[in-house]
Design a protein around this motif. Structure first.
Motif, PDB file in Angstrom:
ATOM      1  N   MET A 327      20.725  12.831  16.718  1.00 48.35           N
ATOM      2  CA  MET A 327      19.930  13.193  15.545  1.00 48.35           C
ATOM      3  C   MET A 327      19.521  11.979  14.705  1.00 48.35           C
ATOM      4  SD  MET A 327      22.538  14.947  12.754  1.00 48.35           S
ATOM      5  CE  MET A 327      21.445  14.555  11.395  1.00 48.35           C
ATOM      6  N   MET A 328      19.940  10.790  15.122  1.00 49.82           N
ATOM      7  CA  MET A 328      19.533   9.567  14.428  1.00 49.82           C
ATOM      8  C   MET A 328      18.384   8.889  15.155  1.00 49.82           C
ATOM      9  SD  MET A 328      23.319   8.056  13.744  1.00 49.82           S
ATOM     10  CE  MET A 328      24.565   9.029  12.894  1.00 49.82           C
ATOM     11  N   LEU A 329      18.238   9.193  16.446  1.00 47.27           N
ATOM     12  CA  LEU A 329      17.122   8.662  17.224  1.00 47.27           C
ATOM     13  C   LEU A 329      15.815   9.235  16.712  1.00 47.27           C
ATOM     14  CD1 LEU A 329      18.679   9.197  20.763  1.00 47.27           C
ATOM     15  CD2 LEU A 329      17.960   6.973  19.891  1.00 47.27           C
ATOM     16  N   SER A 330      14.734   8.582  17.029  1.00 51.68           N
ATOM     17  CA  SER A 330      13.423   9.191  16.813  1.00 51.68           C
ATOM     18  C   SER A 330      13.381  10.524  17.553  1.00 51.68           C
ATOM     19  CB  SER A 330      12.340   8.267  17.360  1.00 51.68           C
ATOM     20  OG  SER A 330      11.163   8.997  17.583  1.00 51.68           O
ATOM     21  N   PRO A 331      12.745  11.557  16.947  1.00 51.06           N
ATOM     22  CA  PRO A 331      12.677  12.858  17.638  1.00 51.06           C
ATOM     23  C   PRO A 331      11.931  12.796  18.972  1.00 51.06           C
ATOM     24  CG  PRO A 331      11.532  12.916  15.496  1.00 51.06           C
ATOM     25  CD  PRO A 331      12.172  11.585  15.606  1.00 51.06           C
ATOM     26  N   ASP A 332      11.243  11.685  19.252  1.00 54.19           N
ATOM     27  CA  ASP A 332      10.579  11.529  20.546  1.00 54.19           C
ATOM     28  C   ASP A 332      11.534  11.053  21.637  1.00 54.19           C
ATOM     29  OD1 ASP A 332       8.034  11.941  19.269  1.00 54.19           O
ATOM     30  OD2 ASP A 332       8.187   9.887  18.518  1.00 54.19           O
ATOM     31  N   ALA A 333      12.683  10.528  21.263  1.00 53.67           N
ATOM     32  CA  ALA A 333      13.589   9.949  22.256  1.00 53.67           C
ATOM     33  C   ALA A 333      14.128  11.039  23.187  1.00 53.67           C
ATOM     34  CB  ALA A 333      14.751   9.238  21.557  1.00 53.67           C
ATOM     35  N   PRO A 334      14.318  10.705  24.458  1.00 52.02           N
ATOM     36  CA  PRO A 334      14.767  11.704  25.433  1.00 52.02           C
ATOM     37  C   PRO A 334      16.044  12.438  25.020  1.00 52.02           C
ATOM     38  CG  PRO A 334      14.090   9.708  26.567  1.00 52.02           C
ATOM     39  CD  PRO A 334      14.038   9.400  25.092  1.00 52.02           C
ATOM     40  N   GLU A 335      17.052  11.708  24.524  1.00 52.97           N
ATOM     41  CA  GLU A 335      18.312  12.368  24.186  1.00 52.97           C
ATOM     42  C   GLU A 335      18.135  13.326  23.011  1.00 52.97           C
ATOM     43  OE1 GLU A 335      18.007   9.112  24.696  1.00 52.97           O
ATOM     44  OE2 GLU A 335      19.465   8.496  26.236  1.00 52.97           O
ATOM     45  N   SER A 336      17.249  12.990  22.076  1.00 50.21           N
ATOM     46  CA  SER A 336      16.959  13.891  20.962  1.00 50.21           C
ATOM     47  C   SER A 336      16.265  15.154  21.480  1.00 50.21           C
ATOM     48  CB  SER A 336      16.080  13.162  19.931  1.00 50.21           C
ATOM     49  OG  SER A 336      15.647  14.057  18.937  1.00 50.21           O
ATOM     50  N   GLN A 337      15.257  14.954  22.304  1.00 54.62           N
ATOM     51  CA  GLN A 337      14.550  16.092  22.903  1.00 54.62           C
ATOM     52  C   GLN A 337      15.516  16.993  23.672  1.00 54.62           C
ATOM     53  OE1 GLN A 337      11.047  16.836  23.235  1.00 54.62           O
ATOM     54  NE2 GLN A 337      10.633  15.388  21.584  1.00 54.62           N
ATOM     55  N   GLN A 338      16.406  16.368  24.430  1.00 54.57           N
ATOM     56  CA  GLN A 338      17.337  17.150  25.246  1.00 54.57           C
ATOM     57  C   GLN A 338      18.308  17.937  24.370  1.00 54.57           C
ATOM     58  OE1 GLN A 338      19.190  14.772  28.368  1.00 54.57           O
ATOM     59  NE2 GLN A 338      17.264  13.710  28.761  1.00 54.57           N
ATOM     60  N   TYR A 339      18.775  17.320  23.308  1.00 56.29           N
ATOM     61  CA  TYR A 339      19.702  18.017  22.402  1.00 56.29           C
ATOM     62  C   TYR A 339      19.051  19.274  21.830  1.00 56.29           C
ATOM     63  CZ  TYR A 339      22.278  18.999  18.076  1.00 56.29           C
ATOM     64  OH  TYR A 339      22.964  19.619  17.056  1.00 56.29           O
ATOM     65  N   PHE A 340      17.852  19.126  21.268  1.00 57.00           N
ATOM     66  CA  PHE A 340      17.220  20.295  20.653  1.00 57.00           C
ATOM     67  C   PHE A 340      16.795  21.322  21.713  1.00 57.00           C
ATOM     68  CE2 PHE A 340      16.762  17.088  17.243  1.00 57.00           C
ATOM     69  CZ  PHE A 340      17.427  17.785  16.235  1.00 57.00           C
ATOM     70  N   SER A 341      16.432  20.854  22.898  1.00 53.25           N
ATOM     71  CA  SER A 341      16.099  21.802  23.977  1.00 53.25           C
ATOM     72  C   SER A 341      17.328  22.595  24.417  1.00 53.25           C
ATOM     73  CB  SER A 341      15.533  21.057  25.190  1.00 53.25           C
ATOM     74  OG  SER A 341      14.286  20.500  24.882  1.00 53.25           O
ATOM     75  N   GLU A 342      18.466  21.916  24.499  1.00 53.89           N
ATOM     76  CA  GLU A 342      19.700  22.612  24.885  1.00 53.89           C
ATOM     77  C   GLU A 342      20.026  23.699  23.864  1.00 53.89           C
ATOM     78  OE1 GLU A 342      21.690  22.605  27.416  1.00 53.89           O
ATOM     79  OE2 GLU A 342      21.345  20.756  28.522  1.00 53.89           O
ATOM     80  N   LEU A 343      19.917  23.364  22.579  1.00 52.39           N
ATOM     81  CA  LEU A 343      20.228  24.358  21.538  1.00 52.39           C
ATOM     82  C   LEU A 343      19.229  25.521  21.591  1.00 52.39           C
ATOM     83  CD1 LEU A 343      22.258  22.274  20.550  1.00 52.39           C
ATOM     84  CD2 LEU A 343      21.463  22.664  18.210  1.00 52.39           C
ATOM     85  N   SER A 344      17.949  25.199  21.743  1.00 49.09           N
ATOM     86  CA  SER A 344      16.927  26.249  21.800  1.00 49.09           C
ATOM     87  C   SER A 344      17.207  27.211  22.955  1.00 49.09           C
ATOM     88  CB  SER A 344      15.536  25.631  21.988  1.00 49.09           C
ATOM     89  OG  SER A 344      15.198  24.827  20.897  1.00 49.09           O
ATOM     90  N   ALA A 345      17.486  26.645  24.130  1.00 48.61           N
ATOM     91  CA  ALA A 345      17.718  27.496  25.305  1.00 48.61           C
ATOM     92  C   ALA A 345      18.976  28.344  25.114  1.00 48.61           C
ATOM     93  CB  ALA A 345      17.848  26.619  26.556  1.00 48.61           C
ATOM     94  N   PHE A 346      19.995  27.735  24.519  1.00 48.58           N
ATOM     95  CA  PHE A 346      21.260  28.457  24.323  1.00 48.58           C
ATOM     96  C   PHE A 346      21.068  29.613  23.344  1.00 48.58           C
ATOM     97  CE2 PHE A 346      25.594  29.084  22.677  1.00 48.58           C
ATOM     98  CZ  PHE A 346      26.327  29.088  23.857  1.00 48.58           C
TER      99      PHE A 346
END
Lengths: 353, 353
Positions: A327-346
């Motif tokens: 959550m400190m990375l730019s929201p474009d960064a892969p790990e940020s994208q993956q984190y929010f995608s994981e939560l959305s899917a869950f």
């Protein structure tokens, strides 16, 4: 078999055949001695995370404010930094943020440009992090903004009271007040709670409190690298000391925050350190950490406890990541994208429509 | 936002307000310097695992055999140790183990006392670990025995050929031969493959090969702390060096094993280091590691890759655990019980009846 586990048997037998063993002695020390060494920046993470790892430590992990005034000045500095970033973040993410009051508690409602059909009647409650001391007011809304935009869902971020003026249990009482009010009008099966660090710990305590008070539980929760144990207990407090470049150690700023928040209460109280609570009956939970995270043990201990209690519990561990860097990375960064995608899917999988 | 991630912005802004910061300088080194330190034995794991951690390192991690004869003698010693333990383990677990040959490859069929109704038509294929060099013949059957007994299911353990006489790709060819023969008579949806360490790596390579050859894929797989990357790539090779008391370092015995097995082939070949393979279409997968595991990155990199590819992938990370200790503990130990229970539940959920 009880008295002869594999490992000890092997060690005993092999130590008698030393011709090929460079290290012939079977050590029986009770601590492991780790020599001084350097860790390279891993090339198995995104360039953005590599830059964050190479940037060294934040100059805050060893802060020790000596008075209420020093605490407040320090909180104000962080608040100012966050407030400076937020307009650009809201603009980029295309959200509106509106303050209001629920059950006497200040909240910020984050509305994205579009809300998906599945999410029309759903709501996310957000509990911000910052060691139960940082990010008052709107300054604690960045993760809520990114989540609302990514998941196309409405988010209510709770601005709970914090020390030094309001130590435990004021903040927990606040989030419970909001929760109780919201489940009067929102189907709890369509409601999820998420948060990171102290926010992750607080939301686990919320579910423990909701169980205790006989309230309906939320449909799902997401605890990002939760501060589930405020004591010095947990293996990664030791193995990832100095490895984590965000928190660095459990004996610097974190000790100060724990003591300020608990304010004389037992640090092992399950409403303060939720890993000690009874987690039977918890809703589906997704937990996130990183291999370098000082809170890796805080995360996996809760994960094990939930699965042993029969709950659905998913675990995400990001390669090379220190505390909460997703959550400190730019929201474009892969790990940020993956984190929010994981939560959305869950959430999409486990919440009612 | 792209050019101003939170972390760097905070660091820049905060480093100008140093009055409260004990460490005022924003470090910009590219490596992290870890001072010498000691790790206590964690009290957050079972007494059995605590004893294993306190017992120090196995006297084998720095072995460097200098000839084919030295390798063979060393393999024989481990084989003898394992064979000595197996009769008591079979007796305790209540299983029978019967050798036979499938498609020209030696296998050992493990039959538990009872097979549950759900498992009547199901089969588990087992690929043993040991760095692709250790545990020939029946000596590699201990995990298969514990799994057959715990899950009340039939297990076929494959005794694939190994170096020094048979380096890559002999072993992978053997497991593929057995797999192809078995799916002629067993519905692949009722078939799972499991294994630990090199066994976990090998079974990931098996699925990559099965995809390449257009074979039906198994219904589920369980890769315990898989040796998914035989190079020096992966953050935990560095962060958990000397922390892990089983493997200890990636530059001792493990280097010897990797080179002996690959035998001049590129260590980044996906059939040797499956983390570099295309994992789209993989069956549901459960992965297991520990917070002290030298192969933690080997495990979470595969987990991330599978989930990004859209597969079902569960991750278990045991608190305080080094490499593969769940299968070295007495089968009565909590972490051992939890490991086999997790696999049983995962297979029961994802395999056809």
């Amino acid at each position: 078999m009880k008295s002869t586990p594999w490992f000890l048997l092997l060690a005993t037998l092999l130590s008698t055949s030393v011709s090929l063993a460079a290290e012939a002695t079977h050590k029986t020390d009770t601590e492991r001695h780790i020599p001084a060494h350097t860790l390279p920046v891993p090339n198995t993470v995104s360039p953005q995370l590599q830059a964050m790892i190479a940037a060294g430590t934040l100059p805050v992990w060893n802060v020790h404010p000596q008075s209420v005034t020093e605490w407040k000045n320090w909180v104000k500095k962080w608040e100012a930094v966050s407030m400076k970033v937020l307009p650009e973040l809201r603009e980029k993410m295309g959200v509106t943020v509106t303050p209001s009051v629920i059950a006497g508690v200040q909240v910020f409602t984050v509305i994205p440009k579009t809300i998906t059909e599945n999410n029309r009647d759903r709501l996310l409650l957000y509990v911000h992090g910052g060691g139960y001391v940082l990010f008052p007011g709107e300054s604690g809304t960045s993760e809520a903004i990114m989540m609302a935009s990514h998941d196309h869902i409405k988010v209510v971020a709770i601005d709970y009271r914090m020390p030094p003026d309001f130590p435990y249990p004021a903040g927990l009482n606040d989030v419970m007040s909001v929760y109780k009010e919201i489940v009067k009008t929102t189907d709890p099966k369509k409601l999820a709670i998420f948060g990171t660090s102290a926010g992750g710990g607080m939301l686990l305590s919320m579910v423990l409190r909701a169980k205790d008070e006989g309230l309906p539980l939320p449909g799902a929760i997401a605890a990002g690298t939760p501060w589930s144990d405020l004591t010095n207990t947990g293996d990664s407090y030791y193995t990832n000391e100095n490895v984590d470049n965000v928190l660095v150690t459990n004996n610097g700023l974190i000790r100060e925050l724990a003591n300020l928040y608990a304010h004389g209460h037992d640090l092992k109280d399950p409403f303060i350190s939720p890993v000690y609570g009874d987690m039977h009956g918890f809703p589906p939970t997704i937990l996130t950490s990183g291999t370098r995270d000082l809170f890796l043990s805080n995360t996996v201990r809760v994960h094990r406890k939930l699965r042993e209690a029969g709950s659905i519990a998913d675990l995400i561990v990001f390669e090379g990541m220190s505390h909460a860097q997703y959550m400190m990375l730019s929201p474009d960064a892969p790990e940020s994208q993956q984190y929010f995608s994981e939560l959305s899917a869950f959430f999409d999988k486990h919440l009612a429509k």
